[in-house]
Design an enzyme around this catalytic site. Structure first.
Site, PDB file in Angstrom:
ATOM      1  N   ASP A 188      -2.345  -1.804   9.781  1.00 44.70           N
ATOM      2  CA  ASP A 188      -3.468  -2.773  10.047  1.00 44.70           C
ATOM      3  C   ASP A 188      -4.582  -2.949   9.134  1.00 44.70           C
ATOM      4  O   ASP A 188      -5.196  -4.047   8.922  1.00 44.70           O
ATOM      5  CB  ASP A 188      -4.197  -2.346  11.567  1.00 44.70           C
ATOM      6  CG  ASP A 188      -3.023  -2.310  12.572  1.00 44.70           C
ATOM      7  OD1 ASP A 188      -2.286  -3.216  12.661  1.00 44.70           O
ATOM      8  OD2 ASP A 188      -3.249  -1.492  13.631  1.00 44.70           O
ATOM      9  N   ARG A 200      -7.178  11.964   7.042  1.00 44.34           N
ATOM     10  CA  ARG A 200      -5.964  11.012   6.698  1.00 44.34           C
ATOM     11  C   ARG A 200      -4.748  11.730   6.137  1.00 44.34           C
ATOM     12  O   ARG A 200      -3.676  11.220   6.463  1.00 44.34           O
ATOM     13  CB  ARG A 200      -6.610  10.026   5.720  1.00 44.34           C
ATOM     14  CG  ARG A 200      -7.319   8.906   6.055  1.00 44.34           C
ATOM     15  CD  ARG A 200      -6.946   7.462   5.257  1.00 44.34           C
ATOM     16  NE  ARG A 200      -7.560   6.498   5.691  1.00 44.34           N
ATOM     17  CZ  ARG A 200      -6.652   5.560   6.419  1.00 44.34           C
ATOM     18  NH1 ARG A 200      -5.514   5.765   6.174  1.00 44.34           N
ATOM     19  NH2 ARG A 200      -7.294   4.487   7.058  1.00 44.34           N
ATOM     20  N   ASN A 244       0.811  -1.326   0.048  1.00 44.27           N
ATOM     21  CA  ASN A 244       0.223   0.048   0.036  1.00 44.27           C
ATOM     22  C   ASN A 244       0.961   1.183  -0.060  1.00 44.27           C
ATOM     23  O   ASN A 244       1.463   1.484   1.004  1.00 44.27           O
ATOM     24  CB  ASN A 244      -1.036  -0.053   1.211  1.00 44.27           C
ATOM     25  CG  ASN A 244      -1.781   1.395   1.481  1.00 44.27           C
ATOM     26  OD1 ASN A 244      -1.833   1.985   0.678  1.00 44.27           O
ATOM     27  ND2 ASN A 244      -2.605   1.296   2.637  1.00 44.27           N
ATOM     28  N   PRO A 245       0.899   1.857  -0.895  1.00 43.90           N
ATOM     29  CA  PRO A 245       1.994   3.089  -1.250  1.00 43.90           C
ATOM     30  C   PRO A 245       1.619   4.378  -0.296  1.00 43.90           C
ATOM     31  O   PRO A 245       2.255   5.420  -0.321  1.00 43.90           O
ATOM     32  CB  PRO A 245       1.939   3.348  -2.512  1.00 43.90           C
ATOM     33  CG  PRO A 245       0.668   2.778  -2.935  1.00 43.90           C
ATOM     34  CD  PRO A 245       0.260   1.818  -2.538  1.00 43.90           C
ATOM     35  N   GLY A 275      -9.565  -0.764  12.677  1.00 43.05           N
ATOM     36  CA  GLY A 275      -9.117   0.319  11.972  1.00 43.05           C
ATOM     37  C   GLY A 275     -10.076   0.735  10.829  1.00 43.05           C
ATOM     38  O   GLY A 275     -10.124   1.752   9.995  1.00 43.05           O
ATOM     39  N   THR A 297      -0.842  -1.467  -4.531  1.00 45.93           N
ATOM     40  CA  THR A 297      -1.970  -1.471  -4.831  1.00 45.93           C
ATOM     41  C   THR A 297      -2.399   0.051  -5.431  1.00 45.93           C
ATOM     42  O   THR A 297      -1.635   0.898  -5.149  1.00 45.93           O
ATOM     43  CB  THR A 297      -2.936  -1.567  -3.461  1.00 45.93           C
ATOM     44  OG1 THR A 297      -2.268  -0.515  -2.583  1.00 45.93           O
ATOM     45  CG2 THR A 297      -2.793  -2.921  -3.057  1.00 45.93           C
ATOM     46  N   ARG A 325      -3.080  11.691  13.047  1.00 43.12           N
ATOM     47  CA  ARG A 325      -4.524  11.909  13.117  1.00 43.12           C
ATOM     48  C   ARG A 325      -5.155  11.186  14.056  1.00 43.12           C
ATOM     49  O   ARG A 325      -6.116  11.998  14.825  1.00 43.12           O
ATOM     50  CB  ARG A 325      -4.999  11.491  11.743  1.00 43.12           C
ATOM     51  CG  ARG A 325      -5.148   9.929  11.514  1.00 43.12           C
ATOM     52  CD  ARG A 325      -5.643   9.600  10.052  1.00 43.12           C
ATOM     53  NE  ARG A 325      -5.759   8.014   9.805  1.00 43.12           N
ATOM     54  CZ  ARG A 325      -4.908   7.192   9.448  1.00 43.12           C
ATOM     55  NH1 ARG A 325      -3.445   7.610   9.618  1.00 43.12           N
ATOM     56  NH2 ARG A 325      -5.171   6.045   9.301  1.00 43.12           N
TER      57      ARG A 325
HETATM   58  N1  LIG Z   1      -3.756   2.336  -3.398  1.00 45.44           N
HETATM   59  C1  LIG Z   1      -4.214   2.530  -2.476  1.00 45.44           C
HETATM   60  N2  LIG Z   1      -5.061   3.886  -2.303  1.00 45.44           N
HETATM   61  C2  LIG Z   1      -5.929   4.055  -1.379  1.00 45.44           C
HETATM   62  N3  LIG Z   1      -6.167   3.362  -0.330  1.00 45.44           N
HETATM   63  C3  LIG Z   1      -5.626   2.145  -0.270  1.00 45.44           C
HETATM   64  C4  LIG Z   1      -4.503   1.629  -1.333  1.00 45.44           C
HETATM   65  N4  LIG Z   1      -4.405   0.667  -0.899  1.00 45.44           N
HETATM   66  C5  LIG Z   1      -4.756   0.142   0.153  1.00 45.44           C
HETATM   67  N5  LIG Z   1      -5.442   1.077   0.552  1.00 45.44           N
HETATM   68  C6  LIG Z   1      -6.557   1.177   2.064  1.00 45.44           C
HETATM   69  O1  LIG Z   1      -5.768   2.021   2.906  1.00 45.44           O
HETATM   70  C7  LIG Z   1      -6.197   1.919   4.100  1.00 45.44           C
HETATM   71  C8  LIG Z   1      -5.181   1.761   5.387  1.00 45.44           C
HETATM   72  O2  LIG Z   1      -3.919   1.385   4.843  1.00 45.44           O
HETATM   73  P1  LIG Z   1      -2.838   1.053   5.999  1.00 45.44           P
HETATM   74  O3  LIG Z   1      -3.421   0.259   6.941  1.00 45.44           O
HETATM   75  O4  LIG Z   1      -1.953   0.514   5.365  1.00 45.44           O
HETATM   76  O5  LIG Z   1      -2.341   2.470   6.692  1.00 45.44           O
HETATM   77  P2  LIG Z   1      -3.048   3.018   8.027  1.00 45.44           P
HETATM   78  O6  LIG Z   1      -4.163   3.367   7.989  1.00 45.44           O
HETATM   79  O7  LIG Z   1      -2.238   4.494   7.745  1.00 45.44           O
HETATM   80  O8  LIG Z   1      -2.327   2.428   9.141  1.00 45.44           O
HETATM   81  P3  LIG Z   1      -3.153   1.590  10.307  1.00 45.44           P
HETATM   82  O9  LIG Z   1      -4.171   0.846   9.863  1.00 45.44           O
HETATM   83  O10 LIG Z   1      -1.945   0.670  10.877  1.00 45.44           O
HETATM   84  O11 LIG Z   1      -3.655   2.708  11.323  1.00 45.44           O
HETATM   85  C9  LIG Z   1      -6.417   0.281   4.208  1.00 45.44           C
HETATM   86  O12 LIG Z   1      -7.577   0.003   4.648  1.00 45.44           O
HETATM   87  C10 LIG Z   1      -6.647  -0.075   2.585  1.00 45.44           C
HETATM   88  O13 LIG Z   1      -7.673  -0.698   2.168  1.00 45.44           O
HETATM   89  C1  LIG Z   2      -4.131  10.796  27.813  1.00 45.09           C
HETATM   90  C2  LIG Z   2      -3.583   9.774  27.286  1.00 45.09           C
HETATM   91  C3  LIG Z   2      -4.206   8.773  26.359  1.00 45.09           C
HETATM   92  C4  LIG Z   2      -3.236   7.882  25.564  1.00 45.09           C
HETATM   93  C5  LIG Z   2      -4.136   6.789  25.204  1.00 45.09           C
HETATM   94  C6  LIG Z   2      -3.538   6.023  24.164  1.00 45.09           C
HETATM   95  C7  LIG Z   2      -3.913   4.744  23.792  1.00 45.09           C
HETATM   96  C8  LIG Z   2      -3.614   4.261  22.410  1.00 45.09           C
HETATM   97  C9  LIG Z   2      -3.851   2.870  22.450  1.00 45.09           C
HETATM   98  C10 LIG Z   2      -4.190   2.575  20.865  1.00 45.09           C
HETATM   99  C11 LIG Z   2      -4.905   1.308  20.743  1.00 45.09           C
HETATM  100  C12 LIG Z   2      -5.001   0.778  19.329  1.00 45.09           C
HETATM  101  C13 LIG Z   2      -5.490  -0.571  19.460  1.00 45.09           C
HETATM  102  C14 LIG Z   2      -5.526  -0.896  17.919  1.00 45.09           C
HETATM  103  C15 LIG Z   2      -6.425  -0.685  17.094  1.00 45.09           C
HETATM  104  C16 LIG Z   2      -6.224  -0.732  15.517  1.00 45.09           C
HETATM  105  O1  LIG Z   2      -6.977  -1.823  15.114  1.00 45.09           O
HETATM  106  C17 LIG Z   2      -6.534   0.488  14.786  1.00 45.09           C
HETATM  107  C18 LIG Z   2      -6.091   0.295  13.165  1.00 45.09           C
HETATM  108  O2  LIG Z   2      -4.720   0.520  13.256  1.00 45.09           O
HETATM  109  N1  LIG Z   2      -6.080   1.821  15.184  1.00 45.09           N
HETATM  110  C19 LIG Z   2      -6.940   2.462  15.999  1.00 45.09           C
HETATM  111  C20 LIG Z   2      -6.182   3.732  16.480  1.00 45.09           C
HETATM  112  O3  LIG Z   2      -8.017   2.514  15.826  1.00 45.09           O
END
Ligand SMILES: Nc1ncnc2c1ncn2[C@@H]1O[C@H](COP(=O)(O)OP(=O)(O)OP(=O)(O)O)[C@@H](O)[C@H]1O
Ligand SMILES: CCCCCCCCCCCCC/C=C/[C@@H](O)[C@H](CO)NC(C)=O
Ligand SMILES: [Ca+2]
Length: 500
Positions: A153, A260, A94-95, A457, A126, A266
């Site tokens: 994730d 995003r 995923n770029p 997520g 992708t 974010r």
């Molecule tokens: N080429 C693309 N353009 C736009 N969206 C994409 C592309 N490839 C994948 N995705 C979507 O981007 C979403 C987010 O991607 P990714 O999980 O890699 O990053 P993130 O959201 O920054 O990280 P995290 O999930 O760890 O919080 C995924 O749900 C995926 O479906």
């Molecule tokens: C005042 C301090 C508050 C700090 C609280 C920080 C807790 C952060 C814990 C994050 C847990 C994230 C669990 C994972 C979720 C992932 O599935 C999802 C997708 O990447 N991430 C989020 C942030 O929803």
């Protein structure tokens, strides 16, 4: 030879190559005295601090060309015998994940290691969301020993949905049936972390580091993982392996999706906003306690490599498969029902440890025990909720609060009060029309609108859901978090280093 043929030593070897050495090398040290030296280099896994793995190498020299070739041959044969190692991988990048570094990370840090280990790859960058998922329904999947996703994730979730969905389709299983016994997915997924939270990688490897993850793939590690299926009214919504969060984590996600462009920041921005809004949600949660597992969410020990609790669940699963055809026990088992006002409902299949929360939302949750930890955070003051959140980030017990309850469950259902009211009184037009506002006390933070479920997520479209944990439905190229033998910060030697 006896020591080198030891399985543990071979496990840590990445590649063996004949060494071409130049004049400069020949003029250094004792090898200068050799008339015509021959050499081979062994590339191996070096374990560094905090679960980090690195590729190191050692070169062996000798004057006898035949002996040198025999060594190379013997080591290569032993490597060839390691059947769990992948030879052919399908890679999705995923770029746009995280800081948009996925392509660079793969090309600079991972591809050279795969090539050193003689792993062939088909790489897909992708072009849109769901590209990887859709593609997995079309490719000749039997050609591959594993699928690698480079991203966060969300990207992992896409690949997992593609693989599990493909398995069910090929086996004629209807994913819309919440009670269908799903078919296990034996094609392992490797995660090269390049996302924003990377919680699945952190919780299964112990560090977010692309080189470490690539090495776990190369040595052919295997970590089974529980997967929850999420349904609404006999319609399949999604699978989840990390967090299913309603209220606080759902609201953060919903707000953060619009931002995003901020990248990983974010979540901090939306987290702060959501904390200030302090919304609670009314609803009913019903669940079946997981009586089959040995552990409890309040255990002091965490799930680690070779975890005996997960092994026990694996044995039970094998027995269940043997007894297939008999009526499922769980249909008869008790349901507990809890009605309340919740700031957060978090169901986690694993600890959900990540750099923001190093022990995770449920530190004692298991990767592969066939259960999820259901955490109910009831309405409390802002100050108390802050105390709870701070415990996500430190060593203190997150469940030691009167307003927090935790249960280990194998299935659960949730309905919000709003949808219950709408269902029970569909003709009450006034209620429907004004349902979005709290008419009684506008400043009290209660919210008669629904929250959104955060499913690894991704947002879910329905607030009423039915969730079931499927024990070890899929596998990762990982081994769980390793216990450090000499304390958290000390380097531990790999088997190859011990031999040297
Ligand atoms: N080429 C693309 N353009 C736009 N969206 C994409 C592309 N490839 C994948 N995705 C979507 O981007 C979403 C987010 O991607 P990714 O999980 O890699 O990053 P993130 O959201 O920054 O990280 P995290 O999930 O760890 O919080 C995924 O749900 C995926 O479906
Ligand atoms: C005042 C301090 C508050 C700090 C609280 C920080 C807790 C952060 C814990 C994050 C847990 C994230 C669990 C994972 C979720 C992932 O599935 C999802 C997708 O990447 N991430 C989020 C942030 O929803
Ligand atoms: Ca689990």
């Amino acid at each position: 030879h006896c020591q080198i043929s030891g399985l543990d030593v071979i496990e840590g070897i990445i590649a063996v190559e004949e060494t071409e050495f130049n004049k400069k090398q020949r003029n250094t040290g004792k090898w200068q005295k050799m008339a015509k030296p021959h050499a081979f280099t062994v590339y191996y896994v070096k374990k560094a601090r905090n679960h980090r793995w690195r590729c190191s190498d050692v070169t062996f020299w000798c004057v006898d060309e035949h002996l040198c070739n025999q060594w190379i041959q013997a080591l290569k044969e032993l490597l060839e015998m390691q059947k769990s190692r992948p030879k052919q991988l399908l890679v999705y990048i995923n770029p746009y994940g995280g800081r948009r570094q996925g392509k660079r990370i793969y090309e600079q840090k991972v591809a050279p290691l795969f090539s050193l280990a003689s792993i062939s790859t088909d790489v897909v960058i992708t072009e849109h969301a769901n590209h990887a998922k859709d593609n997995l329904f079309e490719v000749n999947i039997n050609k591959y020993d594993g699928v690698v996703c480079v991203g966060g994730d969300g990207m992992f979730s896409e690949v997992m949905h593609g693989l599990i969905g493909r398995m069910q389709k090929d086996s004629g299983i209807d994913q819309n049936n919440p009670k269908a016994p799903l078919v296990q997915c034996n094609i392992r997924i490797g995660i090269i972390p390049a996302g924003s939270t990377d919680c699945i990688c952190y919780s299964t490897v112990g560090i977010i580091d692309p080189v470490t993850s690539a090495l776990h793939i190369i040595v052919g590690d295997c970590q089974p993982l529980d997967v929850s299926s999420v349904h609404h009214n006999n319609t399949f919504l999604k699978y989840s392996v990390s967090l299913l969060g309603y209220g606080f984590y759902g609201d953060i996600l919903k707000d953060s999706e619009k931002k995003r462009w901020m990248g990983p920041m974010r979540y901090d921005y939306s987290g702060f906003k959501t904390f200030l809004s302090h919304h609670y949600y009314e609803g009913t949660i019903s669940f079946q306690p997981a009586r089959h597992t040995l552990g409890s969410p309040r255990d002091k020990d965490s799930c680690r490599t070779g975890c005996y609790i997960c092994k026990k669940s694996e044995q039970q699963l094998a027995e269940q498969h043997k007894e297939r055809g008999l009526k499922r026990e769980e249909d008869e088992e008790e349901w507990k029902v809890i009605k309340g006002k919740f700031l957060a409902i978090n169901a986690v299949n694993m600890s959900c440890a990540c750099p923001r929360s190093p022990k995770g939302l449920s530190p004692a949750a298991h990767l592969a025990d066939g259960s999820a930890d259901l955490i109910l955070v009831r309405k409390c003051s802002r100050f108390d909720f802050l105390r709870y959140l701070v415990r996500h980030t430190n060593q203190d017990d997150q469940f030691d609060f009167s307003f927090v309850d935790v249960y280990r469950v194998k299935s659960f259902q949730f309905t919000s009060k709003l949808s219950e009211d709408n269902e029970s009184n569909v003709t009450d037009i006034g209620k429907k029309r004004f349902g979005q506002f709290c008419r009684d006390h506008p400043a009290c933070c209660c919210n008669s609108a629904n929250s959104t479920w955060n499913c690894d997520g991704e947002t879910l479209d329905s607030s009423a859901i039915e969730v079931r944990v499927h024990c070890q439905l899929m596998k990762l190229f990982a081994r769980g978090i390793e216990e450090n033998c000499k304390g958290e910060d000390a380097d531990s030697q790999s088997s190859v280093e011990q031999l040297l």
